[in-house]
Write a protein that holds these residues in place. Structure first.
Motif, PDB file in Angstrom:
ATOM      1  N   UNK A 296      10.384  41.991  41.368  1.00 50.95           N
ATOM      2  CA  UNK A 296      10.570  42.655  42.656  1.00 50.95           C
ATOM      3  C   UNK A 296      10.516  41.659  43.807  1.00 50.95           C
ATOM      4  N   UNK A 297       9.547  40.765  43.768  1.00 49.12           N
ATOM      5  CA  UNK A 297       9.379  39.788  44.846  1.00 49.12           C
ATOM      6  C   UNK A 297      10.495  38.742  44.846  1.00 49.12           C
ATOM      7  N   UNK A 298      11.022  38.424  43.675  1.00 52.44           N
ATOM      8  CA  UNK A 298      12.165  37.502  43.637  1.00 52.44           C
ATOM      9  C   UNK A 298      13.375  38.153  44.302  1.00 52.44           C
ATOM     10  N   UNK A 299      13.641  39.402  43.958  1.00 58.28           N
ATOM     11  CA  UNK A 299      14.753  40.116  44.585  1.00 58.28           C
ATOM     12  C   UNK A 299      14.541  40.211  46.092  1.00 58.28           C
ATOM     13  N   UNK A 300      13.303  40.471  46.511  1.00 53.61           N
ATOM     14  CA  UNK A 300      12.999  40.591  47.937  1.00 53.61           C
ATOM     15  C   UNK A 300      13.338  39.305  48.675  1.00 53.61           C
ATOM     16  N   UNK A 301      12.978  38.170  48.100  1.00 57.88           N
ATOM     17  CA  UNK A 301      13.299  36.885  48.720  1.00 57.88           C
ATOM     18  C   UNK A 301      14.805  36.677  48.815  1.00 57.88           C
TER      19      UNK A 301
ATOM     20  N   UNK B 166       2.892  30.317  52.438  1.00 59.43           N
ATOM     21  CA  UNK B 166       1.768  30.578  53.334  1.00 59.43           C
ATOM     22  C   UNK B 166       1.266  32.001  53.111  1.00 59.43           C
ATOM     23  N   UNK B 167      -0.059  32.149  53.047  1.00 61.38           N
ATOM     24  CA  UNK B 167      -0.638  33.461  52.806  1.00 61.38           C
ATOM     25  C   UNK B 167      -0.240  34.471  53.874  1.00 61.38           C
ATOM     26  N   UNK B 168      -0.054  33.990  55.105  1.00 57.92           N
ATOM     27  CA  UNK B 168       0.372  34.898  56.173  1.00 57.92           C
ATOM     28  C   UNK B 168       1.761  35.455  55.925  1.00 57.92           C
ATOM     29  N   UNK B 169       2.613  34.659  55.246  1.00 57.11           N
ATOM     30  CA  UNK B 169       3.952  35.137  54.915  1.00 57.11           C
ATOM     31  C   UNK B 169       3.876  36.271  53.898  1.00 57.11           C
ATOM     32  N   UNK B 170       2.907  36.172  52.968  1.00 62.03           N
ATOM     33  CA  UNK B 170       2.715  37.256  52.007  1.00 62.03           C
ATOM     34  C   UNK B 170       2.303  38.518  52.748  1.00 62.03           C
ATOM     35  N   UNK B 171       1.425  38.347  53.733  1.00 57.53           N
ATOM     36  CA  UNK B 171       0.840  39.489  54.412  1.00 57.53           C
ATOM     37  C   UNK B 171       1.740  40.086  55.495  1.00 57.53           C
ATOM     38  N   UNK B 172       2.830  39.453  55.780  1.00 60.27           N
ATOM     39  CA  UNK B 172       3.753  40.018  56.769  1.00 60.27           C
ATOM     40  C   UNK B 172       5.115  40.263  56.131  1.00 60.27           C
ATOM     41  N   UNK B 173       5.897  39.204  55.973  1.00 55.07           N
ATOM     42  CA  UNK B 173       7.268  39.336  55.491  1.00 55.07           C
ATOM     43  C   UNK B 173       7.336  40.034  54.130  1.00 55.07           C
ATOM     44  N   UNK B 174       6.713  39.447  53.108  1.00 53.60           N
ATOM     45  CA  UNK B 174       6.887  39.961  51.751  1.00 53.60           C
ATOM     46  C   UNK B 174       6.279  41.349  51.564  1.00 53.60           C
TER      47      UNK B 174
ATOM     48  N   UNK C 195       6.965  46.978  50.764  1.00 58.36           N
ATOM     49  CA  UNK C 195       6.733  48.333  51.240  1.00 58.36           C
ATOM     50  C   UNK C 195       8.028  49.108  51.403  1.00 58.36           C
ATOM     51  N   UNK C 196       9.069  48.436  51.904  1.00 50.59           N
ATOM     52  CA  UNK C 196      10.388  49.057  52.044  1.00 50.59           C
ATOM     53  C   UNK C 196      10.948  49.431  50.681  1.00 50.59           C
TER      54      UNK C 196
END
Length: 284
Positions: free
Chosen positions: A113-118, A136-144, A149-150
Motif C-alpha cells: 500500500x505504501x509503495x503504491x502511495x509513493x 523523515x519521521x515527519x513525512x510518515x506522520x503527514x504525507x504518507x 488515510x485517503x
C-alpha cells in the motif's frame, strides 16, 4: 481509541516501510515511467528529463492530467495483481515472515500500500519523500499517513488531500502552517487507521487458521482479500490526486472544505486559523 492503539498503527506503518522493495526512488521511477514525450513521440531529451525530475510530469507541462490519470490507473492495476500474488504466498503455511511482532502479511499488505502511495504521489508532482535514503519521521506522520488515510476511506482524508494538493499547486492558500499541521494531521488520521489495522489483523488471523486446514484455500482467501481491497484503495488515491490536478471547481473546493470542517475539525482549524509565531515553534 487509546494512545497504545495509535502507537500500534504507527508501528505497522514504520515496519512496513522497512520491507524490501517498499522504498521508491523517485528519480528512477519517473525516468522509467515517463520515457516518451507524448507530443513529439520521441524519447525525452536530457532537458526534458531534468524538467520532469525537478517539477514532475504535470507541472513540467510534459504530460496532461488526463494522461497521468491513465498511467496511474494502469500502474495501480499492475501493482494490485503483484501484491495479490505475494499475498497468496504469505497465506500458505511457512509463508513470508519478518522479524517483528506484527503479522507478516499485515506488514506486507501495508508495504504494498505504501509503495503504491509513493508512486501515485510522484506521478502527481510530489517531491521525494526520502532524503539521502532516509524517510523523515515527519513525512510518515503527514504525507504518507494522509495518503494512507485517503486509500482506506478515512472520513475527511480525501478532502484534505485534494484541498492541500490544489492549494500548493494552484496557490489557493499561500501560507499553510506546516509545522503546526504536523501533529494535527497525523494524530486524528492515525486514530482512524488503528481500527483498520485491527480489522486487517482479524481477517489475516482467520485466513491463517483456515490455511492450516486447507492450505491452498487459505492462500486464495488472502490473495482475494488483497486484490479487492487494494484495488479500491488505489483508485481512491489517484482519483483524489486527479481531481486536485485537473477540474477542481470552486463548488467542489467548498464542499471539501465543509467535509474537512465536519470530519476533521482539528485539521480544519489548523488550515484556516491564523497561527501565531509561538504556535509555529511548538515541537510537534
Amino acid at each position: 481509541m487509546t494512545e497504545k492503539d495509535t502507537s500500534t498503527a504507527l508501528s505497522v506503518i514504520t515496519e512496513a516501510l522497512k520491507l524490501p522493495g517498499v522504498k521508491v526512488d523517485r528519480k528512477s521511477f519517473l525516468l522509467e515511467t515517463f520515457k516518451i514525450n507524448p507530443q513529439t513521440k520521441l524519447s525525452l531529451s536530457r532537458e526534458e528529463q531534468s524538467l520532469l525530475i525537478n517539477k514532475g510530469p504535470i507541472s513540467s507541462g510534459l504530460y496532461t492530467p488526463k494522461e497521468v490519470k491513465e498511467i496511474a490507473k494502469d500502474l495501480c492495476d499492475k501493482r494490485t495483481l503483484t501484491s495479490s500474488a505475494s499475498s497468496f504466498l504469505a497465506g500458505l503455511p511457512g509463508g513470508l515472515a519478518i522479524a517483528a511482532t506484527i503479522p507478516a502479511d499485515v506488514a506486507q499488505f501495508y508495504g504494498f500500500t505504501l509503495r503504491i502511495a509513493q508512486e501515485v504521489a510522484y506521478l502527481y508532482d510530489k517531491q521525494d519523500l526520502w532524503k539521502d535514503g532516509i524517510l523523515d519521521e515527519n513525512e510518515i506522520r503527514t504525507e504518507l499517513i494522509l495518503y494512507l488515510g485517503t486509500m482506506l476511506g478515512v472520513g475527511g482524508a480525501a478532502s484534505a488531500l485534494r484541498y492541500l494538493s490544489a492549494s500548493i499547486a494552484k496557490k489557493l492558500a499561500t501560507d499553510l502552517p506546516k509545522k503546526a499541521l504536523t501533529k494535527t494531521f497525523w494524530y486524528p488520521i492515525l486514530k482512524s487507521l488503528s481500527s483498520y489495522v485491527g480489522i486487517k489483523i482479524t481477517k489475516d488471523t482467520v485466513g491463517k487458521a483456515i490455511s492450516k486446514i486447507v492450505p491452498i484455500l487459505g492462500g486464495l482467501i488472502s490473495g482475494g482479500l488483497t486484490y479487492v481491497t487494494l484495488s479500491k484503495m488505489s483508485e481512491r488515491l489517484y482519483l483524489a490526486f486527479d481531481k486536485a490536478a485537473d477540474e477542481y471547481s470552486d463548488k467542489e473546493i467548498q464542499e471539501d472544505v465543509e467535509d474537512i470542517k465536519e470530519k476533521m475539525p482539528d485539521v480544519y482549524d489548523a488550515i484556516f486559523t491564523k497561527v501565531t509565531d509561538s504556535e509555529e515553534n511548538i515541537n510537534v
